[in-house]
Design a protein around this motif. Structure first.
Motif, PDB file in Angstrom:
ATOM      1  N   SER A 174      35.675  38.759  43.962  1.00  0.00           N
ATOM      2  CA  SER A 174      35.135  37.473  44.373  1.00  0.00           C
ATOM      3  C   SER A 174      36.232  36.423  44.463  1.00  0.00           C
ATOM      4  CB  SER A 174      34.072  37.020  43.362  1.00  0.00           C
ATOM      5  OG  SER A 174      33.834  35.645  43.481  1.00  0.00           O
ATOM      6  N   LYS A 218      35.563  33.444  42.005  1.00  0.00           N
ATOM      7  CA  LYS A 218      35.905  33.714  40.607  1.00  0.00           C
ATOM      8  C   LYS A 218      37.423  33.756  40.419  1.00  0.00           C
ATOM      9  CE  LYS A 218      31.711  36.061  39.131  1.00  0.00           C
ATOM     10  NZ  LYS A 218      31.092  37.318  38.721  1.00  0.00           N
ATOM     11  N   TYR A 276      38.239  38.130  27.086  1.00  0.00           N
ATOM     12  CA  TYR A 276      37.067  38.987  26.922  1.00  0.00           C
ATOM     13  C   TYR A 276      35.902  38.458  27.764  1.00  0.00           C
ATOM     14  CZ  TYR A 276      33.165  41.539  25.097  1.00  0.00           C
ATOM     15  OH  TYR A 276      32.060  42.328  25.021  1.00  0.00           O
ATOM     16  N   PHE A 277      35.661  37.138  27.669  1.00  0.00           N
ATOM     17  CA  PHE A 277      34.532  36.588  28.427  1.00  0.00           C
ATOM     18  C   PHE A 277      34.803  36.590  29.928  1.00  0.00           C
ATOM     19  CE2 PHE A 277      32.995  35.022  24.313  1.00  0.00           C
ATOM     20  CZ  PHE A 277      31.708  35.521  24.416  1.00  0.00           C
ATOM     21  N   ARG A 287      36.429  38.911  31.467  1.00  0.00           N
ATOM     22  CA  ARG A 287      36.149  40.298  31.847  1.00  0.00           C
ATOM     23  C   ARG A 287      34.641  40.556  31.863  1.00  0.00           C
ATOM     24  NH1 ARG A 287      39.869  45.215  29.908  1.00  0.00           N
ATOM     25  NH2 ARG A 287      38.448  46.926  30.227  1.00  0.00           N
ATOM     26  N   TYR A 288      33.964  40.012  30.858  1.00  0.00           N
ATOM     27  CA  TYR A 288      32.512  40.190  30.748  1.00  0.00           C
ATOM     28  C   TYR A 288      31.800  39.632  31.986  1.00  0.00           C
ATOM     29  CZ  TYR A 288      27.816  39.871  28.715  1.00  0.00           C
ATOM     30  OH  TYR A 288      26.478  39.989  28.485  1.00  0.00           O
ATOM     31  N   PHE A 289      32.239  38.464  32.439  1.00  0.00           N
ATOM     32  CA  PHE A 289      31.597  37.812  33.583  1.00  0.00           C
ATOM     33  C   PHE A 289      32.225  38.215  34.922  1.00  0.00           C
ATOM     34  CE2 PHE A 289      30.280  34.738  30.244  1.00  0.00           C
ATOM     35  CZ  PHE A 289      28.906  34.835  30.443  1.00  0.00           C
ATOM     36  N   PHE A 343      35.537  37.972  35.971  1.00  0.00           N
ATOM     37  CA  PHE A 343      36.609  37.144  36.523  1.00  0.00           C
ATOM     38  C   PHE A 343      37.929  37.918  36.429  1.00  0.00           C
ATOM     39  CE2 PHE A 343      33.405  34.082  35.765  1.00  0.00           C
ATOM     40  CZ  PHE A 343      33.685  32.971  36.542  1.00  0.00           C
TER      41      PHE A 343
END
Lengths: 153, 491
Positions: B156, B159, B415-416, B418-420, B422
């Motif tokens: 994306s 992102k 971590y977040f 990667r989680y979302f 980005f």
């Protein structure tokens, strides 16, 4: 609606808002140029808000990927478990300040090994002691790079 | 420095970096950039030339190391080795693991030598172009570098752009580049110099990886006892030469393209090698060319990815960004001045890469049992030791415990992200290029008295702006087409 992206957009907006508020407290200087120390942060804030809005709009009109679309997710830790590992690292900071490097590192090695599923045993204690001693000798003696000195040791 | 001492330093550093890289690359989950980041703390106390050589040769070693688990257990040690799985593992199943490992090693040597030749031939002439750069040009170059990475490094564009903006925000922490006013330091003197890009890299590469894999089962590599590396004979060398040639061509192009990286090069080369092969039907069923092609390409990329970094200071990949971190720690700035003022570093880098490539034939053969032993260590201990290395290593950057906290914060952010979903590289590049973009933007305006027309006075800068716009537009169109195609398929 893609809820995950919507949450991500909301977090981005919070980051932009917090960043903007702190940027407003940047003092002025007689050496300031036309843009000033607040100029670039302002541009970045606007950019992040715009991007967050665009992600939010897109999230409302798109369908999330079906479960199992990303094979890697199956081999990844869930977020509470992942954050738990981070907490162990965060606890190393006060431990190093109080106990000093070798002892804090020993505790970190034991804690992480336990957290990752190893049962406590004398072998584990020996591995952690050996590891702490190895890193101490490597950094302090071989590379002559200081490590944190504790209040106690 | 005495020439013999200089050679010995470079030799020892190249062997050390190579061994570390092969061991790191052979461990699934440790990408070349993570292996390099974990190596960084050990380089502080070394002479700059040894430090840079170690980091560069670690990259070379990691590319070969990644192919070992790819061939033996169908698990690529690095992303770039994913294409090697297709035929390498098939060869293993047919009882030809030794042959596959030998072809991988030989192709790595061929790719590294070719990539090194390209590095030597192209870097300095390109760096000379940078002598004509002015503030506006550097601003344009920074924007172009960021645009390319944002466009190519994720699914994306939005992102990717948001990640880059967060990186730029992190780069604004510290003293203002023009007035010296402190920004976002919250009164902490530890933050006055800003956040070292290395801390962000350690956090979002190494720590995020540890967090993501926490509690997941380890990997057991249990091949037969007779596995060893068997280098190809002359007839086989001739047979795989065409695939290697394709790997050299594509690897050079992809290495020069920021954001593309070894994995893209490996898969592109694999497809092209199949298309041009005399035995395309063998691909996927244990083709020697199917191993040679991607392994050559990703080793070419290990060298050619350094060309934009050394010439212009723009890292095109995670690994190049870590190398840039190493250069900055030792007070070295990439670009034309590096070739004039620190020529021994550049010469050492070339010499060290050459030594590592040649020595790789021997070390790559004898280190295999060590790799297998290392990968088979219990995962909890491996995770604990890597964690200990991270917290010990980052402290040595400024001898400050605050840095350990910054790495924890970067790990959480990574971590977040990667989680979302980005991408990470735009954030790293934002941190690395933030200072360059802001400082040159403001210095240009200071020069012109606030007149924005100054950005249109420099032809090279205009070229960079146009390229940046084209790259972003191209990415937008490609993303839009992909979405339409997906929508059609789902209906």
């Amino acid at each position: 609606m893609n809820r995950k992206d919507l949450v991500a957009a909301a977090i981005l907006l919070v980051i932009a808002g917090a960043y903007f508020l702190v940027a407003q407290r940047i003092p002025s200087s007689t050496l300031d140029d036309g843009v000033g120390p607040r100029g670039f942060p302002l541009v970045l804030t606007v950019a992040l808000v715009a991007l967050a809005a665009a992600i939010a709009v897109r999230a409302t009109v798109t369908v999330p990927a079906p479960r199992g679309a990303d094979e890697n997710k199956e081999t990844e830790a869930r977020w509470p478990r992942a954050l738990g590992l981070l907490v162990l690292g965060a606890l190393y900071i006060p431990a190093a300040i109080v106990l000093g490097y070798p002892l804090a590192l020993f505790l970190l090695l034991v804690a992480v090994a336990l957290y990752e599923g190893k049962r406590f045993s004398w072998r584990m204690a020996a591995v952690a002691s050996g590891g702490a001693a190895f890193f101490y000798v490597l950094f302090e003696v071989v590379l002559s790079v200081r490590q944190p000195e504790g209040l106690l040791f | 420095m005495d020439q013999i001492a200089y050679f010995l330093t470079v030799f020892a550093a190249s062997v050390g970096g190579l061994v570390w890289g092969i061991l790191g690359g052979s461990m699934p989950g440790l990408s070349p950039s993570i292996a390099m980041a974990l190596l960084l703390p050990f380089t502080y106390a070394l002479p700059p030339v040894a430090a840079i050589v170690m980091l560069a040769t670690c990259y070379i070693g990691a590319e070969y190391g990644g192919s070992i688990p790819a061939i033996l257990i169908r698990t690529p040690g690095t992303n770039a080795a994913a294409a090697t799985v297709l035929d390498g593992y098939e060869m293993n199943r047919q009882g030809r693991a030794s042959e596959a490992l030998g072809i991988s090693l030989w192709s790595g040597v061929v790719g590294s030598l070719f990539g090194l030749a390209m590095l030597v031939l192209l870097t300095e002439p390109l760096a000379q172009i940078a002598l004509a750069f002015r503030y506006m040009t550097y601003f344009g170059l920074g924007l172009l570098g960021l645009s390319v990475i944002v466009s190519l490094s994720g699914k994306s564009l939005l992102k990717g752009a948001a990640a880059a903006v967060i990186g730029l925000m992190i780069a604004t922490i510290g003293s203002d580049p023009i007035s010296g006013v402190s920004r976002f330091t919250f009164g902490s003197p530890d933050l006055l110099e800003g956040v070292a890009p290395l801390l962000i890299m350690m956090g979002i590469f190494a720590l995020t990886e540890l967090m993501t894999r926490s509690g997941t089962p380890g990997i057991i590599m249990a091949p037969g006892a007779s596995i060893r590396v068997r280098l190809p004979k002359l007839a086989m060398m001739k047979k795989i030469a065409r695939a290697q040639g394709i790997g050299c061509a594509i690897g050079t192009f992809e290495g020069l393209t920021p954001g593309a990286g070894g994995s893209v090069a490996a898969f592109l080369t694999y497809n092209e090698a199949r298309r041009w092969s005399k035995e395309p039907e063998k691909f996927g069923k244990g083709s020697e060319e199917g191993v040679a092609a991607p392994e050559t390409a990703n080793n070419v990329v290990a060298s050619t990815a350094l060309i934009p970094l050394l010439s212009f200071g723009i890292p095109g990949s995670n690994s190049a960004a870590v190398l840039l971190g190493g250069l900055l720690i030792h007070g070295l700035l990439p670009g034309p001045r590096l070739f004039e003022e620190d020529a021994e570093i550049v010469t050492g880098l070339y010499l060290g890469s050459f030594i590592a490539t040649i020595v790789q034939i021997v070390i790559g053969t004898i280190i295999l049992p060590v790799c297998i032993w290392l990968v088979n260590r219990p995962r909890p201990y491996l995770a604990a030791f890597i964690y200990a290395l991270v917290v010990s290593g980052v402290y040595t950057v400024h001898l400050s415990i605050v840095d350990v906290g910054i790495v924890m914060g970067a790990g959480l952010l990574g971590y977040f992200m990667r989680y979302f979903g980005f991408p990470m590289l735009p954030l790293v590049l934002g941190v690395v290029l933030g200072g360059l973009i802001e400082a040159n933007y403001r210095r240009s305006l200071l020069l012109s008295g606030g007149d924005y027309a100054i950005f249109l006075e420099d032809p090279i800068a205009i070229g960079f702006f146009i390229l940046a716009i084209l790259v972003v537009m191209g990415s937008l169109v490609s993303e839009w087409r992909k979405r339409i195609k997906e929508r059609k398929e789902s209906t």
